[in-house]
Design a protein around this motif. Structure first.
Motif, PDB file in Angstrom:
ATOM      1  N   ILE A 185       0.824  -1.217   0.000  1.00  0.00           N
ATOM      2  CA  ILE A 185       0.000   0.000   0.000  1.00  0.00           C
ATOM      3  C   ILE A 185       0.856   1.263   0.000  1.00  0.00           C
ATOM      4  O   ILE A 185       0.346   2.364   0.215  1.00  0.00           O
ATOM      5  CB  ILE A 185      -0.976   0.031   1.192  1.00  0.00           C
ATOM      6  CG1 ILE A 185      -0.226   0.057   2.516  1.00  0.00           C
ATOM      7  CG2 ILE A 185      -1.930  -1.156   1.124  1.00  0.00           C
ATOM      8  CD1 ILE A 185      -1.130   0.407   3.710  1.00  0.00           C
ATOM      9  N   ASN A 186       2.154   1.115  -0.238  1.00  0.00           N
ATOM     10  CA  ASN A 186       3.074   2.253  -0.262  1.00  0.00           C
ATOM     11  C   ASN A 186       3.062   2.866  -1.658  1.00  0.00           C
ATOM     12  O   ASN A 186       3.542   2.248  -2.614  1.00  0.00           O
ATOM     13  CB  ASN A 186       4.476   1.778   0.118  1.00  0.00           C
ATOM     14  CG  ASN A 186       5.450   2.926   0.272  1.00  0.00           C
ATOM     15  OD1 ASN A 186       5.227   4.019  -0.239  1.00  0.00           O
ATOM     16  ND2 ASN A 186       6.551   2.673   0.962  1.00  0.00           N
ATOM     17  N   PHE A 187       2.520   4.074  -1.777  1.00  0.00           N
ATOM     18  CA  PHE A 187       2.410   4.689  -3.098  1.00  0.00           C
ATOM     19  C   PHE A 187       3.749   5.185  -3.633  1.00  0.00           C
ATOM     20  O   PHE A 187       3.822   5.642  -4.766  1.00  0.00           O
ATOM     21  CB  PHE A 187       1.361   5.806  -3.078  1.00  0.00           C
ATOM     22  CG  PHE A 187      -0.011   5.294  -3.433  1.00  0.00           C
ATOM     23  CD1 PHE A 187      -0.558   5.524  -4.677  1.00  0.00           C
ATOM     24  CD2 PHE A 187      -0.728   4.542  -2.519  1.00  0.00           C
ATOM     25  CE1 PHE A 187      -1.810   5.018  -5.013  1.00  0.00           C
ATOM     26  CE2 PHE A 187      -1.979   4.034  -2.833  1.00  0.00           C
ATOM     27  CZ  PHE A 187      -2.521   4.277  -4.095  1.00  0.00           C
ATOM     28  N   ASP A 188       4.814   5.067  -2.855  1.00  0.00           N
ATOM     29  CA  ASP A 188       6.149   5.230  -3.430  1.00  0.00           C
ATOM     30  C   ASP A 188       6.448   4.098  -4.407  1.00  0.00           C
ATOM     31  O   ASP A 188       7.283   4.223  -5.292  1.00  0.00           O
ATOM     32  CB  ASP A 188       7.218   5.234  -2.335  1.00  0.00           C
ATOM     33  CG  ASP A 188       7.199   6.505  -1.510  1.00  0.00           C
ATOM     34  OD1 ASP A 188       6.602   7.495  -1.963  1.00  0.00           O
ATOM     35  OD2 ASP A 188       7.772   6.504  -0.403  1.00  0.00           O
ATOM     36  N   ASN A 189       5.756   2.969  -4.209  1.00  0.00           N
ATOM     37  CA  ASN A 189       5.991   1.777  -5.029  1.00  0.00           C
ATOM     38  C   ASN A 189       4.852   1.500  -6.005  1.00  0.00           C
ATOM     39  O   ASN A 189       4.920   0.550  -6.776  1.00  0.00           O
ATOM     40  CB  ASN A 189       6.178   0.555  -4.115  1.00  0.00           C
ATOM     41  CG  ASN A 189       6.596  -0.684  -4.868  1.00  0.00           C
ATOM     42  OD1 ASN A 189       7.540  -0.655  -5.646  1.00  0.00           O
ATOM     43  ND2 ASN A 189       5.880  -1.777  -4.658  1.00  0.00           N
ATOM     44  N   LEU A 190       3.808   2.301  -5.985  1.00  0.00           N
ATOM     45  CA  LEU A 190       2.651   2.080  -6.856  1.00  0.00           C
ATOM     46  C   LEU A 190       2.685   3.092  -7.997  1.00  0.00           C
ATOM     47  O   LEU A 190       2.564   4.298  -7.780  1.00  0.00           O
ATOM     48  CB  LEU A 190       1.361   2.211  -6.040  1.00  0.00           C
ATOM     49  CG  LEU A 190       1.101   1.021  -5.128  1.00  0.00           C
ATOM     50  CD1 LEU A 190       0.137   1.390  -4.010  1.00  0.00           C
ATOM     51  CD2 LEU A 190       0.539  -0.157  -5.928  1.00  0.00           C
ATOM     52  N   VAL A 191       2.857   2.572  -9.212  1.00  0.00           N
ATOM     53  CA  VAL A 191       3.078   3.428 -10.377  1.00  0.00           C
ATOM     54  C   VAL A 191       2.054   3.095 -11.457  1.00  0.00           C
ATOM     55  O   VAL A 191       1.993   1.947 -11.915  1.00  0.00           O
ATOM     56  CB  VAL A 191       4.497   3.213 -10.949  1.00  0.00           C
ATOM     57  CG1 VAL A 191       4.762   4.194 -12.086  1.00  0.00           C
ATOM     58  CG2 VAL A 191       5.548   3.364  -9.858  1.00  0.00           C
ATOM     59  N   PRO A 192       1.231   4.055 -11.883  1.00  0.00           N
ATOM     60  CA  PRO A 192       0.355   3.788 -13.029  1.00  0.00           C
ATOM     61  C   PRO A 192       1.190   3.361 -14.234  1.00  0.00           C
ATOM     62  O   PRO A 192       2.213   3.985 -14.548  1.00  0.00           O
ATOM     63  CB  PRO A 192      -0.333   5.131 -13.279  1.00  0.00           C
ATOM     64  CG  PRO A 192      -0.272   5.836 -11.962  1.00  0.00           C
ATOM     65  CD  PRO A 192       1.044   5.424 -11.365  1.00  0.00           C
ATOM     66  N   MET A 193       0.757   2.295 -14.901  1.00  0.00           N
ATOM     67  CA  MET A 193       1.528   1.775 -16.028  1.00  0.00           C
ATOM     68  C   MET A 193       0.562   1.272 -17.099  1.00  0.00           C
ATOM     69  O   MET A 193      -0.338   0.484 -16.809  1.00  0.00           O
ATOM     70  CB  MET A 193       2.435   0.629 -15.555  1.00  0.00           C
ATOM     71  CG  MET A 193       3.419   0.137 -16.595  1.00  0.00           C
ATOM     72  SD  MET A 193       4.492  -1.204 -15.945  1.00  0.00           S
ATOM     73  CE  MET A 193       5.459  -0.316 -14.717  1.00  0.00           C
ATOM     74  N   PRO A 194       0.715   1.735 -18.350  1.00  0.00           N
ATOM     75  CA  PRO A 194      -0.182   1.279 -19.424  1.00  0.00           C
ATOM     76  C   PRO A 194      -0.195  -0.240 -19.576  1.00  0.00           C
ATOM     77  O   PRO A 194       0.756  -0.938 -19.209  1.00  0.00           O
ATOM     78  CB  PRO A 194       0.383   1.980 -20.655  1.00  0.00           C
ATOM     79  CG  PRO A 194       0.968   3.244 -20.118  1.00  0.00           C
ATOM     80  CD  PRO A 194       1.591   2.827 -18.798  1.00  0.00           C
ATOM     81  N   GLY A 195      -1.293  -0.709 -20.168  1.00  0.00           N
ATOM     82  CA  GLY A 195      -1.633  -2.124 -20.136  1.00  0.00           C
ATOM     83  C   GLY A 195      -0.593  -3.082 -20.663  1.00  0.00           C
ATOM     84  O   GLY A 195      -0.320  -4.110 -20.033  1.00  0.00           O
ATOM     85  N   PHE A 196      -0.002  -2.812 -21.837  1.00  0.00           N
ATOM     86  CA  PHE A 196       0.911  -3.803 -22.398  1.00  0.00           C
ATOM     87  C   PHE A 196       2.198  -3.883 -21.582  1.00  0.00           C
ATOM     88  O   PHE A 196       2.707  -4.976 -21.324  1.00  0.00           O
ATOM     89  CB  PHE A 196       1.219  -3.497 -23.863  1.00  0.00           C
ATOM     90  CG  PHE A 196       1.781  -4.677 -24.601  1.00  0.00           C
ATOM     91  CD1 PHE A 196       0.943  -5.654 -25.123  1.00  0.00           C
ATOM     92  CD2 PHE A 196       3.147  -4.843 -24.752  1.00  0.00           C
ATOM     93  CE1 PHE A 196       1.461  -6.765 -25.772  1.00  0.00           C
ATOM     94  CE2 PHE A 196       3.677  -5.944 -25.408  1.00  0.00           C
ATOM     95  CZ  PHE A 196       2.828  -6.911 -25.922  1.00  0.00           C
ATOM     96  N   CYS A 197       2.729  -2.723 -21.166  1.00  0.00           N
ATOM     97  CA  CYS A 197       3.940  -2.740 -20.337  1.00  0.00           C
ATOM     98  C   CYS A 197       3.707  -3.494 -19.040  1.00  0.00           C
ATOM     99  O   CYS A 197       4.606  -4.147 -18.514  1.00  0.00           O
ATOM    100  CB  CYS A 197       4.397  -1.311 -20.042  1.00  0.00           C
ATOM    101  SG  CYS A 197       5.413  -0.577 -21.352  1.00  0.00           S
ATOM    102  N   ASN A 198       2.489  -3.407 -18.514  1.00  0.00           N
ATOM    103  CA  ASN A 198       2.168  -4.037 -17.244  1.00  0.00           C
ATOM    104  C   ASN A 198       1.587  -5.435 -17.430  1.00  0.00           C
ATOM    105  O   ASN A 198       1.224  -6.090 -16.460  1.00  0.00           O
ATOM    106  CB  ASN A 198       1.159  -3.157 -16.476  1.00  0.00           C
ATOM    107  CG  ASN A 198       1.052  -3.526 -15.011  1.00  0.00           C
ATOM    108  OD1 ASN A 198       1.923  -4.169 -14.448  1.00  0.00           O
ATOM    109  ND2 ASN A 198      -0.033  -3.110 -14.395  1.00  0.00           N
TER     110      ASN A 198
END
Length: 353
Positions: A185-198
């Protein structure tokens, strides 16, 4: 990465993680019964509104107060295992307390963070007191995707626009949550990432800090910090033939970041995806050049060179679109190629016209 991201640090959603750490900090000197006194007002309100969340905190509280447990060591370990930037830099390693009597504590905390991530962010009280992930994503989008919207991990896709259709890309646990469970739950580690990369073909569940299939450590970019500039070099043997063979090199242009750069290329399959993009699109790029010059179709090398220079100039005036830089690099490559390659393109133009 193509570029670093801008972090939305002022958003209240970061505070939930901090308030959970306050609970563990308060447990250190506390000798009483489990209760509201251990929590910030906001976190206690979230617990009161969530049917099952209190039970996870009770399990952690009981495990912390078992015989032989040093609560200060548990808290220090939690803090140490939330140093996301230092993990990426290789300054520290992620390590749980590897002593048998601490297994119940570790497992209880992992279960708590797992439940918080899967169930709590959708809670209406959480949204009211800490903010909504959708709101965080809108601010992230405004800070990183306006006016240009390109995936910083590959440059081949866009982030989903959040406002009109209420869509958003998923938040990637940059350091994969199964391997780094205290970061869930640490948003330092939560990064929005587009679908194919993720997605499953690219990063997905990889441990970005370990060579795939091994325990060999490696460094990685932190997405919100500086990244190295690079250039793309392409070439082709036997263009348009059955044994056509394209090659591509993504080359770092400055000192430093060697290992981080290679990790990025490997994890996100950069050269393979760039190559696939060129192989898939180059014929349509030639047809676009043809359509742009329909009144003065290139018939020889000199007129093709003029058309290519005009095409490059035109590309540089357009709004940047996914894969733009590969389109540009293709024509840059053709422009400096031997005449035999340009003659192959002229023959292709003649056939499609």
């Amino acid at each position: 990465m193509l570029d670093n991201l801008n972090k939305i640090e002022a958003h209240g959603i970061y505070q939930l993680h901090d308030d959970v750490l306050v609970f563990f900090q308060n447990c250190i000197e506390y000798d009483g019964e489990f209760g509201e006194v251990l929590f910030t007002d906001n976190l206690w309100a979230v617990i009161a509104a969530a049917n099952d969340l209190e039970g996870y905190f009770v399990t952690c509280f009981d495990a912390l107060n078992a015989n032989g447990i040093d609560k200060q060591s548990v808290y220090d370990n939690l803090l140490a295992n939330n140093r996301v930037v230092d993990f990426c830099r290789g300054v520290v390693n992620y390590e749980q307390i590897d002593i048998e009597i601490y297994n119940l504590v570790n497992n209880a905390i992992i279960a708590l963070y797992g439940f918080l991530w899967s169930s709590t962010f959708g809670n209406a009280t959480t949204k009211k007191l800490y903010g909504d992930i959708k709101d965080h994503y809108e601010k992230f989008f405004d800070a990183n995707c306006v006016p240009l919207n390109l995936c910083p991990f590959c440059g081949l896709e866009r982030y989903l626009r959040p406002k009109r259709l209420n869509w958003r890309d998923d938040y990637d646990h940059y350091l994969y949550q199964k391997n780094y469970p205290f970061l869930r739950i640490n948003f330092d580690n939560l990064v929005p990432m587009p679908g194919f990369c993720n997605g499953k073909y690219v990063k997905h569940v990889q441990d970005i800090l370990r060579v795939k299939g091994t325990n060999v450590p490696r460094l990685a970019y932190y997405p919100y910090h500086k990244v190295a500039d690079f250039t793309v070099s392409i070439s082709c043997e036997n263009m348009f033939a059955e044994n056509e063979e394209w090659s591509i090199k993504v080359i770092k242009q400055e000192e430093g970041y060697e290992e981080e750069f290679e990790t990025w290329k490997t994890v996100f399959k950069i050269e393979e995806r760039f190559l696939d993009n060129i192989e898939e699109n180059y014929e349509s790029w030639i047809i676009e050049l043809l359509n742009r010059n329909i009144d003065s179709i290139p018939v020889d090398v000199d007129s093709l060179n003029i058309a290519i220079n005009n095409q490059i100039a035109d590309l540089n005036k357009r709004a940047v679109v996914p894969g733009y830089f590969l389109h540009d690099k293709f024509w840059q490559y053709i422009l400096i190629s031997e005449d035999i390659i340009k003659e192959q393109i002229l023959f292709f133009i003649e056939q499609v016209n």
